[in-house]
Write an enzyme that holds these catalytic residues in place. Sequence first.
Site, mmCIF file in Angstrom:
data_model
loop_
_atom_site.group_PDB
_atom_site.id
_atom_site.type_symbol
_atom_site.label_atom_id
_atom_site.label_comp_id
_atom_site.label_asym_id
_atom_site.label_seq_id
_atom_site.Cartn_x
_atom_site.Cartn_y
_atom_site.Cartn_z
ATOM 1 N N HIS A 157 0.768 -1.208 0.003
ATOM 2 C CA HIS A 157 -0.135 0.137 -0.060
ATOM 3 C C HIS A 157 0.817 1.234 -0.094
ATOM 4 O O HIS A 157 2.109 1.284 0.430
ATOM 5 C CB HIS A 157 -0.912 0.012 1.253
ATOM 6 C CG HIS A 157 -1.832 -0.984 0.993
ATOM 7 N ND1 HIS A 157 -3.019 -1.390 2.106
ATOM 8 C CD2 HIS A 157 -2.329 -2.064 0.385
ATOM 9 C CE1 HIS A 157 -3.713 -2.253 1.699
ATOM 10 N NE2 HIS A 157 -3.256 -2.748 0.668
ATOM 11 N N GLU A 209 1.091 3.829 2.054
ATOM 12 C CA GLU A 209 1.707 4.327 3.246
ATOM 13 C C GLU A 209 2.739 3.522 3.477
ATOM 14 O O GLU A 209 3.951 3.869 4.064
ATOM 15 C CB GLU A 209 0.665 3.913 4.366
ATOM 16 C CG GLU A 209 -0.423 4.689 4.373
ATOM 17 C CD GLU A 209 -1.637 3.944 3.799
ATOM 18 O OE1 GLU A 209 -2.836 3.805 4.293
ATOM 19 O OE2 GLU A 209 -1.624 3.187 2.539
ATOM 20 N N TRP A 225 -20.694 -40.540 -0.573
ATOM 21 C CA TRP A 225 -21.073 -39.438 -1.557
ATOM 22 C C TRP A 225 -22.237 -39.357 -1.558
ATOM 23 O O TRP A 225 -22.863 -40.608 -2.102
ATOM 24 C CB TRP A 225 -20.188 -39.622 -2.554
ATOM 25 C CG TRP A 225 -18.716 -39.426 -2.274
ATOM 26 C CD1 TRP A 225 -17.726 -40.253 -2.185
ATOM 27 C CD2 TRP A 225 -17.979 -37.949 -2.173
ATOM 28 N NE1 TRP A 225 -16.338 -39.727 -1.856
ATOM 29 C CE2 TRP A 225 -16.751 -38.531 -1.972
ATOM 30 C CE3 TRP A 225 -18.345 -36.813 -2.191
ATOM 31 C CZ2 TRP A 225 -15.709 -37.350 -1.772
ATOM 32 C CZ3 TRP A 225 -17.561 -35.917 -1.853
ATOM 33 C CH2 TRP A 225 -16.115 -36.186 -1.705
ATOM 34 N N THR A 240 -19.228 -27.456 8.108
ATOM 35 C CA THR A 240 -18.902 -28.407 6.747
ATOM 36 C C THR A 240 -17.572 -28.604 6.863
ATOM 37 O O THR A 240 -16.873 -29.729 6.376
ATOM 38 C CB THR A 240 -19.393 -27.569 5.625
ATOM 39 O OG1 THR A 240 -20.748 -27.504 5.647
ATOM 40 C CG2 THR A 240 -19.049 -28.222 4.341
ATOM 41 N N LEU A 260 -12.014 -27.546 -1.710
ATOM 42 C CA LEU A 260 -12.581 -26.575 -2.236
ATOM 43 C C LEU A 260 -11.931 -25.941 -3.681
ATOM 44 O O LEU A 260 -11.961 -24.961 -3.747
ATOM 45 C CB LEU A 260 -12.925 -25.450 -1.375
ATOM 46 C CG LEU A 260 -13.749 -25.665 -0.009
ATOM 47 C CD1 LEU A 260 -13.934 -24.391 0.661
ATOM 48 C CD2 LEU A 260 -15.041 -26.350 -0.500
ATOM 49 N N GLU A 293 -21.332 -23.746 -0.778
ATOM 50 C CA GLU A 293 -21.438 -24.962 -0.522
ATOM 51 C C GLU A 293 -21.670 -25.371 0.653
ATOM 52 O O GLU A 293 -21.818 -26.591 0.795
ATOM 53 C CB GLU A 293 -20.052 -25.425 -1.366
ATOM 54 C CG GLU A 293 -19.870 -25.116 -2.641
ATOM 55 C CD GLU A 293 -18.648 -26.215 -3.264
ATOM 56 O OE1 GLU A 293 -18.485 -27.137 -2.706
ATOM 57 O OE2 GLU A 293 -18.335 -26.063 -4.350
#
Length: 357
Positions: A49, A51, A165, A191, A199, A286
């Site tokens: 950034h 700064e 599954w 989850t 994921l 999900e």
Amino acid sequence: MNERYMRMAIDLAKKGKGKVYTNPLVGCVVVKNDKVIGKGWHKCFGEKHAEINALDEAGKNAKGADLYVTLEPCNSYGKRPPCTLEIIKVGVKRVFFSLHDINVSDTKKLFEKNGIEVYAGLLKKEAKVLIKEYLEFLRAGPNVTVKAAMTLDGKIATCDYDSKWIACEEARSLVHKMRSRYDAVLVGSNTALKDNPFLTSHSKNLKNPIRVVIDSRLTLPKFYHLFDGTIPTVVIYDSSIKNIPKYLVNKSEIIFAPVDMNAAKKNFNIITDKLNSFSIKRILIEGGSEIIASALFSNVVDDICFFVAPKIIGGKNAISVVGGIGVNKITESLKVENMKVKKIGRDLLITGCMRKV
């Protein structure tokens, strides 16, 4: 004199034009004894950034100096650590900024607590022109899709939370491809704890989305796949927590996103607004059932994508696809439009658009 230095910061900010979107243009000047000792601007999306660049140039001389910056310094972990911490660390005496950042909270209190004087609003109109595109981007909220795999009786897991599954192999393969079309895939901590998911798109040829987990109390184990370092992970947690576990702080690929979780449970917009501030525009939710319910009944969901397997679990304690308290009357139920049905392997894929109210 103050306006002169802020104008200098505004001119520096313009150097980042075309390179920082979807971040804002920001410039910064460090001044000591009426002499500029450090200059910086946000040079490229994801990099340091303004700064930090200015303080790096100022070096040890920054102690006791004044800092002029076009936008309020960030005060939370994102792609980079908070600029506020570095400003405090080097011993800046006074901070001048033009505009408040809608994604920043308690900066003034934090600075004053550490003996730093704060002055806001200097050349506000001129600085606002710099971040016009940024503000427009933030106003356009994310597109949200809920995806779930369920049985014919609407269950996503047994009463013992077994879910592997439910969907067939062809459906799971399609989901991996779907993920690559989103900026982020979101799950709740329950989850994550039960499934320990990656994921990812599970393919070298497909883009992996950012992973997002809502972990209110920061209780997920450090060895979980979400923290394997291969992909950035946004951790949304309750803002009341002040001590972040060291094993998370030391991981550069983790983005911290504190929110008021009590408010977020009632209004999922708080979550999507936070992700929006990280330039996350396409979100695939999900699970689990409580997260899905919160998103649906907060009216943030645009589309649904339900895989229905020819299986029946039964049991009143098995987990339904949509949790929460639900509605009392059929007339209050959420409406799905433009519904389509397609066969994927032995499963059915049902898609539709949520009617926003």
